[in-house]
Design an enzyme around this catalytic site. Sequence first.
Site, PDB file in Angstrom:
ATOM      1  N   ASN A 173       0.869  -1.184   0.000  1.00 26.67           N
ATOM      2  CA  ASN A 173       0.000   0.000   0.000  1.00 26.67           C
ATOM      3  C   ASN A 173       0.899   1.226   0.000  1.00 26.67           C
ATOM      4  OD1 ASN A 173      -1.786   2.046   0.566  1.00 26.67           O
ATOM      5  ND2 ASN A 173      -2.321   1.324   2.624  1.00 26.67           N
ATOM      6  N   TRP A 174       0.991   1.855  -1.160  1.00 24.80           N
ATOM      7  CA  TRP A 174       1.903   3.007  -1.277  1.00 24.80           C
ATOM      8  C   TRP A 174       1.346   4.271  -0.629  1.00 24.80           C
ATOM      9  CZ3 TRP A 174       4.058   2.852  -7.029  1.00 24.80           C
ATOM     10  CH2 TRP A 174       4.972   1.788  -7.142  1.00 24.80           C
ATOM     11  N   LYS A 175       0.064   4.270  -0.270  1.00 16.41           N
ATOM     12  CA  LYS A 175      -0.584   5.462   0.316  1.00 16.41           C
ATOM     13  C   LYS A 175      -0.361   6.677  -0.592  1.00 16.41           C
ATOM     14  CE  LYS A 175      -0.214   3.255   4.770  1.00 16.41           C
ATOM     15  NZ  LYS A 175      -0.129   3.371   6.216  1.00 16.41           N
TER      16      LYS A 175
ATOM     17  N   HIS B  92      -9.462   0.988   5.047  1.00 14.67           N
ATOM     18  CA  HIS B  92      -8.195   1.202   5.761  1.00 14.67           C
ATOM     19  C   HIS B  92      -8.452   2.163   6.923  1.00 14.67           C
ATOM     20  CE1 HIS B  92      -4.149   2.512   6.663  1.00 14.67           C
ATOM     21  NE2 HIS B  92      -3.727   1.422   6.033  1.00 14.67           N
TER      22      HIS B  92
ATOM     23  N   GLU C  79      -6.937   4.603   7.979  1.00 16.84           N
ATOM     24  CA  GLU C  79      -6.750   6.027   7.640  1.00 16.84           C
ATOM     25  C   GLU C  79      -8.004   6.584   6.958  1.00 16.84           C
ATOM     26  OE1 GLU C  79      -3.017   5.527   5.595  1.00 16.84           O
ATOM     27  OE2 GLU C  79      -2.098   4.951   7.492  1.00 16.84           O
TER      28      GLU C  79
ATOM     29  N   GLU D 297      -5.386  -5.000  10.656  1.00 13.97           N
ATOM     30  CA  GLU D 297      -4.370  -3.972  10.824  1.00 13.97           C
ATOM     31  C   GLU D 297      -4.611  -3.229  12.129  1.00 13.97           C
ATOM     32  OE1 GLU D 297      -2.402  -2.896   6.854  1.00 13.97           O
ATOM     33  OE2 GLU D 297      -3.970  -1.456   7.257  1.00 13.97           O
TER      34      GLU D 297
ATOM     35  N   GLY E  54       2.542   2.141  10.760  1.00 15.69           N
ATOM     36  CA  GLY E  54       3.503   3.228  10.599  1.00 15.69           C
ATOM     37  C   GLY E  54       4.223   3.606  11.885  1.00 15.69           C
TER      38      GLY E  54
ATOM     39  N   SER F 187       3.470  -2.222  10.386  1.00 12.37           N
ATOM     40  CA  SER F 187       4.926  -2.307  10.602  1.00 12.37           C
ATOM     41  C   SER F 187       5.497  -3.682  10.273  1.00 12.37           C
ATOM     42  CB  SER F 187       5.287  -1.872  12.021  1.00 12.37           C
ATOM     43  OG  SER F 187       4.879  -0.529  12.227  1.00 12.37           O
TER      44      SER F 187
ATOM     45  N   GLY G  74       2.803  -1.283   4.248  1.00 10.82           N
ATOM     46  CA  GLY G  74       2.840   0.144   3.942  1.00 10.82           C
ATOM     47  C   GLY G  74       4.267   0.588   3.649  1.00 10.82           C
ATOM     48  N   GLY G  75       4.924   1.148   4.664  1.00  8.62           N
ATOM     49  CA  GLY G  75       6.263   1.737   4.501  1.00  8.62           C
ATOM     50  C   GLY G  75       7.251   0.860   3.741  1.00  8.62           C
TER      51      GLY G  75
HETATM   52  P1  PGA Z   1       2.863   0.137   7.643  1.00  7.21           P
HETATM   53  O1  PGA Z   1       1.384   0.362   7.040  1.00  7.21           O
HETATM   54  O2  PGA Z   1       3.372  -1.156   7.054  1.00  7.21           O
HETATM   55  O3  PGA Z   1       3.650   1.324   7.187  1.00  7.21           O
HETATM   56  O4  PGA Z   1       2.710   0.072   9.118  1.00  7.21           O
HETATM   57  C1  PGA Z   1       0.512  -0.696   6.845  1.00  7.21           C
HETATM   58  C2  PGA Z   1      -0.767  -0.176   6.237  1.00  7.21           C
HETATM   59  O5  PGA Z   1      -1.214   0.896   6.646  1.00  7.21           O
HETATM   60  O6  PGA Z   1      -1.377  -0.816   5.353  1.00  7.21           O
END
Ligand code: PGA
Length: 253
Positions: A9-11, A96, A98, A168, A174, A214, A235-236
């Site tokens: 997930n590149w956000k 998600h 967010e 999640e 993050g 993470s 994510g990251g």
């Molecule tokens: P993260 O994000 O791996 O940076 O913690 C995961 C996500 O939000 O899908």
Amino acid sequence: MRKKIIAGNWKMNLTHSEGISLFSEIVNMVKDEKNGNQTVVICPPFIHINSLVQLSNGIVKIGAQNCHEALNGAFTGEISAKMIQSTGAEFVIIGHSERRQYFNESDELLTKKTISALQNNLTPLFCIGESLEQRNNGTYFEVLKNQLKALTAHLDATDFTKVVIAYEPIWAIGTGLTASAAQAQEVHAFIRSTLAEAYGEEIANQTSILYGGSCNAQNAAELFAQKDIDGGLIGGASLKSRDFTDIVKAFNF
Ligand code: PGA
């Protein structure tokens, strides 16, 4: 057998040209590492989707990070599941944390989005997860159950078999604070038993449940070795080709 899925997930990151170069690296590296049982997905920002589908060579699948619940219409700035599907993308992240938190997306709205994704032949990666407060006060099972039930109450078994669940925990996204393998396994088993109550053991056992929060090249192997963890939403670490490929490699069994 359940599908093993690693989804990045590149956000809201990367310009168009940065996205193309990172994706080209990922395709090149992943093609030597992934085995036939794994599905590898990248969910870039909308503007990259069309270009990345052309570069994917069937090695890495493409997903969106969100969709609107309607097919089309006067919804300035929105993108529908039908439009996403028309690019050749196959997945869409829905719910998600967010989106739930910053865009106030409710359970009811997320159910509508999931239904629209399914009607347009996209695989929803449906996210659930508890906050740190809910983890600490011990209400997390109840929270997760309610998030799941809000969806399962509206989907029949046939439709549900096309859904992938992503657990999640918000406190792990993050933050560098990963759920331990035991904590994640405990919740994944709980999710599977909740799905069994809704649809029966067979469908629950066929559902892929991904862990996200993470997840990185160092902790991926231990997480993926857990019996009810069927992959990851990354994510990251999906913004670095080496790290993302190492996560794919960690699941190559
Ligand atoms: P993260 O994000 O791996 O940076 O913690 C995961 C996500 O939000 O899908």
